[in-house]
Write a protein that holds these residues in place. Structure first.
Motif, PDB file in Angstrom:
ATOM      1  N   HIS A  59       0.838  -1.204   0.000  1.00 33.29           N
ATOM      2  CA  HIS A  59       0.000   0.000   0.000  1.00 33.29           C
ATOM      3  C   HIS A  59       0.873   1.256   0.000  1.00 33.29           C
ATOM      4  CE1 HIS A  59      -3.381   2.637   0.653  1.00 33.29           C
ATOM      5  NE2 HIS A  59      -2.742   3.176   1.687  1.00 33.29           N
ATOM      6  N   ILE A  60       0.662   2.115  -1.004  1.00 34.85           N
ATOM      7  CA  ILE A  60       1.383   3.388  -1.104  1.00 34.85           C
ATOM      8  C   ILE A  60       0.373   4.519  -0.910  1.00 34.85           C
ATOM      9  CG2 ILE A  60       2.796   4.897  -2.557  1.00 34.85           C
ATOM     10  CD1 ILE A  60       4.197   2.288  -1.834  1.00 34.85           C
ATOM     11  N   PRO A  61       0.568   5.389   0.069  1.00 34.96           N
ATOM     12  CA  PRO A  61      -0.369   6.504   0.269  1.00 34.96           C
ATOM     13  C   PRO A  61      -0.128   7.603  -0.768  1.00 34.96           C
ATOM     14  CG  PRO A  61       1.450   6.708   1.798  1.00 34.96           C
ATOM     15  CD  PRO A  61       1.666   5.405   1.056  1.00 34.96           C
ATOM     16  N   PRO A  62      -1.148   8.406  -1.088  1.00 36.19           N
ATOM     17  CA  PRO A  62      -0.955   9.475  -2.068  1.00 36.19           C
ATOM     18  C   PRO A  62      -0.317  10.729  -1.484  1.00 36.19           C
ATOM     19  CG  PRO A  62      -3.243   9.395  -1.408  1.00 36.19           C
ATOM     20  CD  PRO A  62      -2.567   8.258  -0.717  1.00 36.19           C
ATOM     21  N   PHE A  63      -0.297  10.838  -0.141  1.00 31.59           N
ATOM     22  CA  PHE A  63       0.171  12.067   0.511  1.00 31.59           C
ATOM     23  C   PHE A  63       1.374  11.811   1.422  1.00 31.59           C
ATOM     24  CE2 PHE A  63      -4.407  12.497  -0.139  1.00 31.59           C
ATOM     25  CZ  PHE A  63      -4.503  13.719  -0.790  1.00 31.59           C
ATOM     26  N   LEU A  64       2.234  12.814   1.509  1.00 28.92           N
ATOM     27  CA  LEU A  64       3.338  12.828   2.462  1.00 28.92           C
ATOM     28  C   LEU A  64       3.388  14.225   3.069  1.00 28.92           C
ATOM     29  CD1 LEU A  64       6.107  11.997   3.750  1.00 28.92           C
ATOM     30  CD2 LEU A  64       7.174  12.600   1.572  1.00 28.92           C
ATOM     31  N   ILE A  65       3.637  14.304   4.382  1.00 30.27           N
ATOM     32  CA  ILE A  65       3.862  15.586   5.040  1.00 30.27           C
ATOM     33  C   ILE A  65       5.342  15.659   5.381  1.00 30.27           C
ATOM     34  CG2 ILE A  65       3.284  17.078   6.984  1.00 30.27           C
ATOM     35  CD1 ILE A  65       0.626  15.592   7.219  1.00 30.27           C
ATOM     36  N   ALA A  66       6.020  16.712   4.911  1.00 27.39           N
ATOM     37  CA  ALA A  66       7.456  16.871   5.134  1.00 27.39           C
ATOM     38  C   ALA A  66       7.713  18.151   5.930  1.00 27.39           C
ATOM     39  CB  ALA A  66       8.203  16.922   3.800  1.00 27.39           C
ATOM     40  N   SER A  67       8.145  18.003   7.168  1.00 33.00           N
ATOM     41  CA  SER A  67       8.518  19.166   7.979  1.00 33.00           C
ATOM     42  C   SER A  67       9.994  19.449   7.718  1.00 33.00           C
ATOM     43  CB  SER A  67       8.261  18.897   9.459  1.00 33.00           C
ATOM     44  OG  SER A  67       6.875  18.819   9.717  1.00 33.00           O
ATOM     45  N   ILE A  68      10.263  20.442   6.880  1.00 38.19           N
ATOM     46  CA  ILE A  68      11.610  20.615   6.338  1.00 38.19           C
ATOM     47  C   ILE A  68      12.529  21.475   7.209  1.00 38.19           C
ATOM     48  CG2 ILE A  68      10.858  20.177   3.973  1.00 38.19           C
ATOM     49  CD1 ILE A  68      10.789  23.175   3.483  1.00 38.19           C
ATOM     50  N   THR A  69      11.997  22.049   8.282  1.00 38.95           N
ATOM     51  CA  THR A  69      12.834  22.792   9.226  1.00 38.95           C
ATOM     52  C   THR A  69      12.149  22.824  10.582  1.00 38.95           C
ATOM     53  OG1 THR A  69      13.955  24.899   9.700  1.00 38.95           O
ATOM     54  CG2 THR A  69      11.804  25.024   8.623  1.00 38.95           C
ATOM     55  N   SER A  70      12.948  23.007  11.636  1.00 37.62           N
ATOM     56  CA  SER A  70      12.385  23.141  12.985  1.00 37.62           C
ATOM     57  C   SER A  70      12.310  24.609  13.409  1.00 37.62           C
ATOM     58  CB  SER A  70      13.242  22.358  13.994  1.00 37.62           C
ATOM     59  OG  SER A  70      14.563  22.875  14.016  1.00 37.62           O
ATOM     60  N   LYS A  71      12.829  25.505  12.582  1.00 40.34           N
ATOM     61  CA  LYS A  71      12.851  26.925  12.938  1.00 40.34           C
ATOM     62  C   LYS A  71      11.566  27.631  12.502  1.00 40.34           C
ATOM     63  CE  LYS A  71      16.213  29.557  13.423  1.00 40.34           C
ATOM     64  NZ  LYS A  71      17.313  30.547  13.270  1.00 40.34           N
ATOM     65  N   CYS A  72      11.180  28.634  13.292  1.00 36.65           N
ATOM     66  CA  CYS A  72      10.021  29.446  12.943  1.00 36.65           C
ATOM     67  C   CYS A  72      10.220  30.857  13.488  1.00 36.65           C
ATOM     68  CB  CYS A  72       8.742  28.837  13.510  1.00 36.65           C
ATOM     69  SG  CYS A  72       7.244  29.714  12.963  1.00 36.65           S
ATOM     70  N   ASN A  73       9.717  31.827  12.753  1.00 36.63           N
ATOM     71  CA  ASN A  73       9.867  33.216  13.171  1.00 36.63           C
ATOM     72  C   ASN A  73       8.691  33.725  13.995  1.00 36.63           C
ATOM     73  OD1 ASN A  73       8.250  32.998  10.860  1.00 36.63           O
ATOM     74  ND2 ASN A  73       8.675  35.093  10.224  1.00 36.63           N
ATOM     75  N   LEU A  74       7.700  32.836  14.278  1.00 39.51           N
ATOM     76  CA  LEU A  74       6.566  33.213  15.114  1.00 39.51           C
ATOM     77  C   LEU A  74       6.467  32.293  16.328  1.00 39.51           C
ATOM     78  CD1 LEU A  74       3.699  33.914  12.516  1.00 39.51           C
ATOM     79  CD2 LEU A  74       5.317  35.538  13.511  1.00 39.51           C
ATOM     80  N   HIS A  75       5.687  32.745  17.314  1.00 45.74           N
ATOM     81  CA  HIS A  75       5.413  31.937  18.505  1.00 45.74           C
ATOM     82  C   HIS A  75       3.895  31.895  18.707  1.00 45.74           C
ATOM     83  CE1 HIS A  75       9.661  32.719  19.172  1.00 45.74           C
ATOM     84  NE2 HIS A  75       9.662  31.756  20.083  1.00 45.74           N
ATOM     85  N   CYS A  76       3.219  31.065  17.924  1.00 45.37           N
ATOM     86  CA  CYS A  76       1.757  31.021  17.942  1.00 45.37           C
ATOM     87  C   CYS A  76       1.241  30.307  19.192  1.00 45.37           C
ATOM     88  CB  CYS A  76       1.227  30.315  16.693  1.00 45.37           C
ATOM     89  SG  CYS A  76       1.734  31.126  15.158  1.00 45.37           S
ATOM     90  N   THR A  77       0.181  30.835  19.757  1.00 50.53           N
ATOM     91  CA  THR A  77      -0.436  30.233  20.933  1.00 50.53           C
ATOM     92  C   THR A  77      -0.946  28.834  20.599  1.00 50.53           C
ATOM     93  OG1 THR A  77      -1.149  32.423  21.674  1.00 50.53           O
ATOM     94  CG2 THR A  77      -2.239  30.523  22.672  1.00 50.53           C
TER      95      THR A  77
END
Length: 363
Positions: A59-77
């Motif tokens: 079974h091959i899924p059609p979607f992949l989620i790739a988190s390409i960095t751990s850095k962010c310029n915001l601090h969302c609640t």
């Protein structure tokens, strides 16, 4: 008589509906329409690859989620990534290079994966990876971004590579958005939307649905403003609480039923926009789609995880292939033990069953 649920048919049908909707949404933009028509062919080829793999017992899924960095310029609640320590202010350690990500993208394409959602942190920090993604036109790359880094330089890149689709995070109108994402963010978002509309760049919006903003983000006023701003795709993503204090913000059965009914109305009223709900009604999809059933997640240093809300991994794609990662022992255990099919209060079954997931990781 109980009909057997066909997951591959369900997922393929969903992909085809997204592609058809995207083509319809871009009819006023010839360049985008031409690209989407070409991509429709690539999508059919990807579906054939997945169907053939299914016949071969894989079974091959059609979607992949790739988190390409751990850095962010915001601090969302309430940010799940910061709570899970998947998002930090310090320089990323051992993050995958642009070449490693490109190899992952190519392997995914060859398997039949047609959508790769780029996330973070803030993915637009990694312009090198986004450029590498643009060079693979057989895959659509929705970029889930806070929108604050979209500038003239990025516009050039987005016009060159039409398979890159920015999805801007927004919580409602100005008050709700700035309350969660920081003062002035809403104005930056509207400026970014104006810039993309002016340059005929396809973009969308991602709305984190909570009990506090549900009615606002499904209102005619909010959606009319998005439409006027040039938005063509809207992702409704259910809020998943990462602290006990935030539990009251998570949509329950009543709110999910309301969203489902509203979506039916919305899709009838806005025929030039595409609306996608995630995770949506898991009963319709035969259970949770994580852990390779419908998608899986690769974090910034290569760990293959069931989903972003379930940050557990027993395999790293830096050391192995995407195909092998899909057949990881953790993914197999989650599917074999039927964790993905269990009843839960809503949002994310794996987040609610994290102790069980941790135990399966040790098997």
């Amino acid at each position: 008589m109980v009909l057997e649920f066909n997951l591959e048919k369900y997922l393929t049908g969903g992909v085809e509906n997204i592609v058809k909707g995207a083509i319809k949404a871009t009819l006023s933009n010839p360049q985008e329409s031409i690209f989407m028509a070409k991509y429709a062919f690539s999508s059919k080829e990807a579906s054939k690859k997945r169907a053939q793999a299914e016949k071969n017992g894989e079974h091959i899924p059609p979607f992949l989620i790739a988190s390409i960095t751990s850095k962010c310029n915001l601090h969302c609640t309430g940010c799940y990534a910061r709570t899970n320590q998947a998002c930090v202010d310090s320089a990323p350690v051992c993050q995958l290079t642009d070449e490693e990500w490109k190899r992952i993208f190519i392997e995914s394409r060859d398997l039949g994966i047609g959508f790769i959602l780029l996330a973070g942190g803030e993915p637009m920090i990694r312009k090198d990876v986004i450029t590498a993604a643009g060079e693979i036109p057989e895959i659509i790359f929705p970029i889930f971004t806070n929108g604050t880094m979209i500038n003239d330089s990025y516009i050039v890149l987005l016009k060159k590579f039409r398979n890159l689709v920015p999805i801007l995070s927004i919580e409602g109108r100005e008050e709700k958005t700035d309350e969660r994402r920081g003062e002035g963010v809403y104005q930056k978002l509207t400026c970014a939307m104006d810039l993309m509309k002016k340059n005929k760049v396809l973009f969308g919006a991602s709305v984190t649905v909570t009990t506090a903003n549900l009615k606002e983000v499904t209102s005619k006023e909010f959606l009319y403003q998005l439409e006027e701003n040039g938005c063509k795709v809207v992702f409704y993503v259910e809020f998943v609480p990462v602290t006990k204090e935030a539990t009251e913000l998570a949509p329950g059965d009543e709110e999910r039923e309301y969203l489902k009914d509203k979506l039916n109305e919305i899709r009838q009223s806005y025929d030039k926009m595409v609306f996608i709900s995630f995770p949506g009604d898991e009963k319709t999809s035969g259970g949770c789609l994580a852990a390779g059933r419908g998608f899986f997640h690769i974090n910034f240093h290569g760990g293959a995880e069931p989903c972003p809300f379930s940050p557990y991994s027993d395999m790293n794609v830096r050391d192995t292939s995407v195909r092998e990662a899909l057949n990881s022992k953790l993914f197999q255990n989650l599917q074999r033990e039927n964790v993905l099919m269990e009843e839960h209060e809503g949002g994310c079954v794996l987040f609610e069953r994290r102790e069980q997931v941790e135990a399966l990781l040790q098997i």
